[in-house]
Motif scaffolding. Structure first.
Motif, PDB file in Angstrom:
ATOM      1  N   GLY A 144       0.811  -1.206   0.000  1.00 41.59           N
ATOM      2  CA  GLY A 144       0.000   0.000   0.000  1.00 41.59           C
ATOM      3  C   GLY A 144       0.844   1.254   0.000  1.00 41.59           C
ATOM      4  N   ALA A 145       1.931   1.227   0.784  1.00 40.78           N
ATOM      5  CA  ALA A 145       2.794   2.397   0.851  1.00 40.78           C
ATOM      6  C   ALA A 145       3.450   2.655  -0.509  1.00 40.78           C
ATOM      7  N   GLU A 147       2.333   1.725  -3.499  1.00 44.63           N
ATOM      8  CA  GLU A 147       1.314   2.163  -4.454  1.00 44.63           C
ATOM      9  C   GLU A 147       0.992   3.638  -4.240  1.00 44.63           C
ATOM     10  N   THR A 148       0.983   4.089  -2.967  1.00 42.23           N
ATOM     11  CA  THR A 148       0.737   5.505  -2.673  1.00 42.23           C
ATOM     12  C   THR A 148       1.855   6.359  -3.263  1.00 42.23           C
ATOM     13  N   LYS A 153       1.216  10.646  -4.143  1.00 46.52           N
ATOM     14  CA  LYS A 153       0.359  11.295  -3.158  1.00 46.52           C
ATOM     15  C   LYS A 153       1.037  11.406  -1.805  1.00 46.52           C
ATOM     16  N   ASP A 154       2.288  10.905  -1.717  1.00 41.92           N
ATOM     17  CA  ASP A 154       2.994  10.913  -0.430  1.00 41.92           C
ATOM     18  C   ASP A 154       3.796  12.209  -0.336  1.00 41.92           C
ATOM     19  N   ALA A 159       4.072   7.486   3.688  1.00 38.50           N
ATOM     20  CA  ALA A 159       4.143   6.174   3.027  1.00 38.50           C
ATOM     21  C   ALA A 159       5.551   5.588   3.141  1.00 38.50           C
TER      22      ALA A 159
END
Length: 621
Positions: A144-145, A147-148, A153-154, A159
């Protein structure tokens, strides 16, 4: 009776041997089948374990690679969060991070559920699946981190913090899973070893049973069989001695029968007679050949065979004489019509043990063969006479050629040397010492005449026997000849030596080759009107080759195929050339066409030296 008992005993022994052999074969086949089954089972287990090992190695490899890929994700994420990155570099890092994440997710899922594309089987071990359940939260958090971060978007770095916080736990769990895979693989290998030991023990047990129940009884049976064979061999040797005696007696009868069959197969004419020589039977074909029709009773066979009294008396004695073997001979007879025939006659005694024996007469008509033999003898005699006449003709031609050569030498001496000597004498006698000027002129002329005389003598002696030939061999002699003839005639007469060394061989062969070469060059000068003559000599292996080429007018070489009848026909020089080369077992080839010059080739095999000497010795004998 004894023979019947032996045969019955032999049949019983044979039946027992067959049953024993069948029983041993059955157990032997069973033992071999058991060993084969053991080997097949062992191979199946080994192949299964090898396949399992391949799967385990792939799984362990992929599991270890997951650790590396997790570290790679963290590394690429850290690089992505660096400041002062260009737009191109940032985009490249995003692509690498995306690719790494894809492989990492596929491998994680394949380790649990299997994946044919990367060769991973479905995992069914409960312990390993439990470890993957404990690992999943950390894996999902890291996925998830990343993909963020890929969605950019981080902005606060949260992330990246999640990724770093879960990496250590992920690595610990993956180490646990890899160790678990390794332990499972070792456990499987240990089980395979136990199975292999069991199969080995089973195979050894089968071998021990084979030794006890198959090979040991079989060795005992073989010993017994060998013992029986030895007894049978002794008995066979005794029987063979008896059979040999019977065979020798039969062989004698068979040999006589073979002789009789041979005579019958090769003779269609036959007759039989009593002990006193009177006819018992005579074949119709025999009667036709003898030109006889009616035979009075008690006619003697010799009276039918011939009308010649001497032959009748001889045949009467031969037919009535007692004998123990077959008599074969060739005899000439005379029929009633006066025709003479040759017969190959075989007289075969019948009832050899009786004192009053009859005879069987078998004949073959060999008149035609005898006639052919006489013709062959006549042809052989005629051929011999022709050869003798040819030799006489050749000898006369040689003598005539020698006479011509003597005349030529006498003419050269008379016309050249003789005239110069006469002129020399007259000039010496005419010298008057009181006339000094005239005397000086005559002395100068005498010096010139003496020089010409010496030159003429040298030329004559050179043509007879050149000193170079005896002293140094044919190579320098041919070179000297071409040089002298070129000076005397003013023509281009050249010599080319292609041989690597100057060899010496039989003086007879050297002389004949020199004379033939000299004759070929003289012919080119006298008759071919040649301006250019090349004499080439070569020596390769054991072959000596001399070639004389000229640019003369040439001639039709077919006219020299046969020797001339006398010196007036021309071609005597070529004839003597052939005779000389033939005498030393060499070969002479003359190729020429009108207007195209002439080539004369002389080939001499140096191995012919011993052959020529041998022929001379035989001729002397």
């Amino acid at each position: 009776m004894g023979t019947d008992k032996q045969m019955k005993k032999g049949d019983q022994q044979q039946t027992l041997d067959v049953s024993t052999f069948l029983r041993i074969r059955k157990w032997y086949l069973l033992a071999l089948s058991a060993i084969a089954v053991t080997i097949i089972v062992a191979q199946i287990l080994i192949q299964q374990h090898l396949n399992s090992q391949l799967d385990d190695s792939r799984v362990i490899n992929v599991a270890g690679r997951q650790r590396a890929y997790s570290q790679k994700l963290v590394k690429e994420a850290l690089l992505l969060n660096q400041e002062n990155l260009g737009e191109g570099e940032q985009q490249e890092l995003l692509e690498k991070l995306k690719s790494t994440l894809y492989i990492w997710k596929i491998s994680h899922e394949g380790l649990q559920k299997g994946n044919d594309s990367i060769g991973l089987p479905k995992e069914d071990n409960v312990s390993i699946l439990k470890h993957f359940e404990e690992l999943s939260p950390h894996h999902n958090a890291m996925v998830g981190a990343v993909e963020t971060m890929l969605l950019q978007k981080d902005t606060s770095g949260q992330a990246l913090a999640i990724l770093l916080a879960n990496e250590e736990r992920f690595l610990e769990k993956m180490d646990t899973i890899v160790n678990e895979y390794d332990a499972i693989s070792k456990e499987r290998l240990q089980k395979l070893k136990i199975k292999e030991y069991l199969l080995l023990a089973f195979s050894l047990l089968i071998l021990i049973l084979e030794v006890l129940f198959i090979f040991r009884p079989l060795s005992i049976q073989i010993k017994e069989t060998i013992r029986n064979l030895v007894k049978s061999q002794l008995q066979s040797e005794q029987d063979a001695q008896e059979i040999k005696k019977i065979f020798e007696e039969k062989e004698k009868s068979l040999q006589e029968l073979k002789e009789l069959n041979f005579v019958i197969d090769n003779a269609a004419l036959f007759a039989s007679a009593r002990s006193d020589g009177t006819v018992v039977f005579i074949s119709k074909k025999f009667l036709t050949l003898l030109e006889a029709s009616n035979i009075p009773p008690n006619t003697h066979l010799s009276e039918i065979l011939t009308t010649d009294e001497g032959q009748r008396q001889y045949l009467g004695e031969v037919l009535t004489k007692p004998r123990k073997s077959i008599r074969t001979e060739e005899i000439e007879i005379k029929t009633k019509a006066g025709n003479k025939l040759w017969l190959d006659m075989s007289i075969i005694p019948m009832h050899q043990t009786s004192l009053r024996q009859s005879v069987l007469l078998l004949c073959s008509d060999i008149t035609e063969r005898k006639s052919n033999q006489e013709k062959v003898e006549q042809l052989t005699l005629q051929n011999y006479e022709d050869r003798m006449r040819q030799k006489q003709l050749q000898a006369s031609l040689i003598v005539e050629g020698q006479e011509e050569e003597r005349k030529r030498i006498a003419k050269d001496i008379h016309d050249g040397i003789g005239q110069m000597l006469t002129a020399l004498r007259f000039n010496i006698e005419s010298i008057n010492l009181e006339q000094k000027e005239r005397t000086k002129e005559k002395i100068a002329y005498l010096k010139e005449l003496t020089s010409d005389l010496i030159k003429g003598v040298r030329t004559a002696t050179f043509n007879l026997t050149p000193p170079e030939l005896g002293d140094h061999g044919i190579f320098p002699a041919l070179q000297k000849m071409t040089s002298e003839l070129s000076k005397l005639t003013g023509k281009n007469i050249l010599f080319e030596n292609k041989a690597e060394e100057n060899i010496r061989f039989d003086s007879l062969a050297e002389t004949n080759i020199y004379r033939v070469t000299q004759e070929a060059v003289n012919n080119a000068i006298k008759y071919a009107d040649a301006n250019y003559i090349l004499v080439t000599i070569n020596h390769t292996n054991n072959l000596l080759s001399v070639v004389i080429d000229d640019d003369g007018k040439g001639f039709d070489s077919s006219i020299i195929d046969s020797p001339p009848k006398n010196s007036s026909d021309g071609g005597m020089g070529v004839f003597f050339m052939k005779e000389r080369i033939s005498y030393i077992n060499g070969r002479l080839f003359i190729n020429s066409n009108p207007g195209e010059g002439t080539r004369v080739s002389i080939n001499y095999n140096l191995d012919n030296i011993e052959k020529t000497k041998k022929e001379e010795h035989e001729n002397q004998d």
